[in-house]
Write an enzyme that holds these catalytic residues in place. Structure first.
Site, PDB file in Angstrom:
ATOM      1  CB  THR A 192      45.256  42.327  41.946  1.00 19.10           C
ATOM      2  OG1 THR A 192      44.512  41.162  41.604  1.00 19.10           O
ATOM      3  CG2 THR A 192      46.485  42.366  41.037  1.00 19.10           C
ATOM      4  CG  ASP A 193      43.231  37.618  43.917  1.00 22.42           C
ATOM      5  OD1 ASP A 193      43.231  38.252  42.838  1.00 22.42           O
ATOM      6  OD2 ASP A 193      42.270  36.916  44.279  1.00 22.42           O
ATOM      7  CD  GLU A 194      43.738  38.840  37.893  1.00 27.14           C
ATOM      8  OE1 GLU A 194      44.491  38.844  36.915  1.00 27.14           O
ATOM      9  OE2 GLU A 194      42.523  39.071  37.821  1.00 27.14           O
TER      10      GLU A 194
ATOM     11  CE1 TYR B 164      45.227  44.770  36.639  1.00 27.00           C
ATOM     12  CE2 TYR B 164      44.747  42.475  37.174  1.00 27.00           C
ATOM     13  CZ  TYR B 164      44.743  43.820  37.518  1.00 27.00           C
ATOM     14  OH  TYR B 164      44.265  44.210  38.753  1.00 27.00           O
TER      15      TYR B 164
ATOM     16  CE  LYS C  65      47.424  46.363  40.416  1.00 23.58           C
ATOM     17  NZ  LYS C  65      47.065  47.789  40.696  1.00 23.58           N
TER      18      LYS C  65
END
Ligand code: NAD
Ligand code: DAU
Length: 349
Positions: free
Chosen positions: A127-129, A155, A159
């Site tokens: 994810t870009d997060e 979260y 990741k």
């Protein structure tokens, strides 16, 4: 000869859309979905896929070494695409443990099975997060594949931990891996805890639309099918060891998204209720997709104005799918996550 592809988390939002894309675009391939069926997994989503002889569903936890090993022994997969994850930031703030377990340890178990049995490709859906956030006053800044990892929530940290482990397995053991880091997805089958389906479901019930803070946070929205097409390209044509950012330069403020939903459904903006902000709330995400475009020719195909219309129509046409979800345990979740926030907002008003 067709390939065998294990798709973990295929009973969730993006995984299910990917299963359908693969069955349609690559009818010669065998698609095996491994999913634990957590609160976010739904077999009804895969009802059509179940009718296809090229599809198999197996209920198992990616952290369960024995079950994973047995499946690899039976299926001898060529490719593994790992979508399985705990995916909701708000839940990670309440209960980080399960995020570390599934998102990091689960990734390790899958990659150990890949090493043992030998595979052509292990693909990690990230994810870009993992890049953290960007400031609102620097619209010139974007996340590239070289942006350092800098996470905000349990979260995103889980990741990022998984991504580091994937790169370590590539470098240390030569595992043929790829990683993709995509921006916010929207489209059919998204669980109604996420912004767009939550607002659609609440608006249709004339319930408050809980916007965190001022609603000025920016997300870079991509139609789910475009994300799935990018992953399809990466697993077939992408270069081993690479990371690919996926996004379509479609940055929007949360408040504007919610207003679009109100307008499309003919609901008053007075339903919008500003509530206490998410802890550690990332301000802005914005992907630079130059690399995947140059390397693999990928470009998004669905414009936001069309994608959001299709998405809203899908939720209108498939009420039983989400009404069934929100009639059960979801009510407790909603009360826990929003009860106090909405009561506070009402007091202030
Ligand atoms: P989701 O929550 O809708 O679905 C997750 C699926 O994984 C569910 O079917 C669930 O049952 C399954 N699962 C959870 N724990 C499992 C376990 N231990 N073993 C086996 N299966 C398990 O998630 P999503 O939104 O479809 O996201 C899929 C992936 O894409 C995630 O890895 C997420 O981090 C990533 N991602 C999501 C977005 C987004 O906007 N939703 C954007 C970029 C990346
Ligand atoms: O960027 C990719 C990520 O996008 C994925 O990795 C995650 O799995 C996915 O859940 C998503 O994370 P976000 O936190 O950006 O998505 P969410 O839909 O939860 O929230 C989008 C924005 O809307 C965010 O700024 C918080 C805000 N929000 C969300 C909810 C659920 C609200 O204002 N009110 C809400 O009730």
């Amino acid at each position: 000869m067709g390939k065998t592809i294990i798709v973990t988390g295929g009973a969730g939002f993006i995984g299910a859309n990917f299963v359908y894309l693969e069955l349609q675009e690559h009818p010669e391939d065998r698609i095996v979905c491994l999913d634990k069926l957590t609160y976010a997994g739904n077999l009804e989503t895969l009802a059509e896929a179940m009718k296809n002889p090229q599809f198999r569903f197996v209920k198992a936890d990616i952290c369960d070494r024995e079950a994973v090993d047995k499946l690899f022994e039976e299926e001898k997969p060529d490719i593994v695409v790992n979508f399985a994850a705990e995916s909701h930031v708000d839940r990670s703030i309440e209960n980080p443990g399960i995020f570390l377990q599934t998102n990091i340890i689960g990734t390790q178990v899958l990659m150990d099975a890949c090493r043992k049995h030998g595979i052509e490709r292990y693909h990690q859906v990230s994810t870009d997060e993992v890049y953290g956030d960007l400031p609102l006053d620097r619209p010139d800044l974007f996340f590239t594949e070289q942006t350092p990892l800098h996470t905000s929530s349990p979260y995103s940290s889980s990741k990022a931990g998984a991504d580091l482990l994937v790169n370590a397995y590539h470098r240390t053991y030569g595992l043929p891996t790829t990683i993709s880091r995509c921006s916010n997805n929207y489209g059919p089958y998204q669980f109604p805890e996420k912004l767009i389906p939550l607002m659609i479901a609440n608006a249709l019930a004339d319930k408050p639309l809980p916007v965190y803070g001022e609603g000025l946070n920016v997300r870079d929205w991509l139609y789910v099918e475009d994300h799935c097409k990018a992953i399809d390209l990466i697993i077939r044509k992408g270069k081993v060891g690479e990371v690919y950012n996926i996004g379509g330069h479609n940055e929007m403020r949360n408040i504007d998204i919610v207003k679009i939903i109100c307008e499309a459904l003919g609901k008053p903006e007075s339903l919008i209720t500003h509530v206490t902000d998410r802890k550690g709330h990332d301000m802005r995400y914005a992907i630079d997709p130059t690399f995947i475009h140059k390397e693999l020719g990928w470009l998004p195909e669905t414009m936001f104005k069309d994608g959001i219309k299709k998405t809203i129509q899908w939720y209108l046409d498939n009420k039983p799918w989400w009404e069934n979800i929100i009639s059960g345990e979801y009510q407790n979740y909603f009360h826990k996550m929003y009860g106090e926030r909405l009561a506070e907002a009402e007091e202030k008003a």
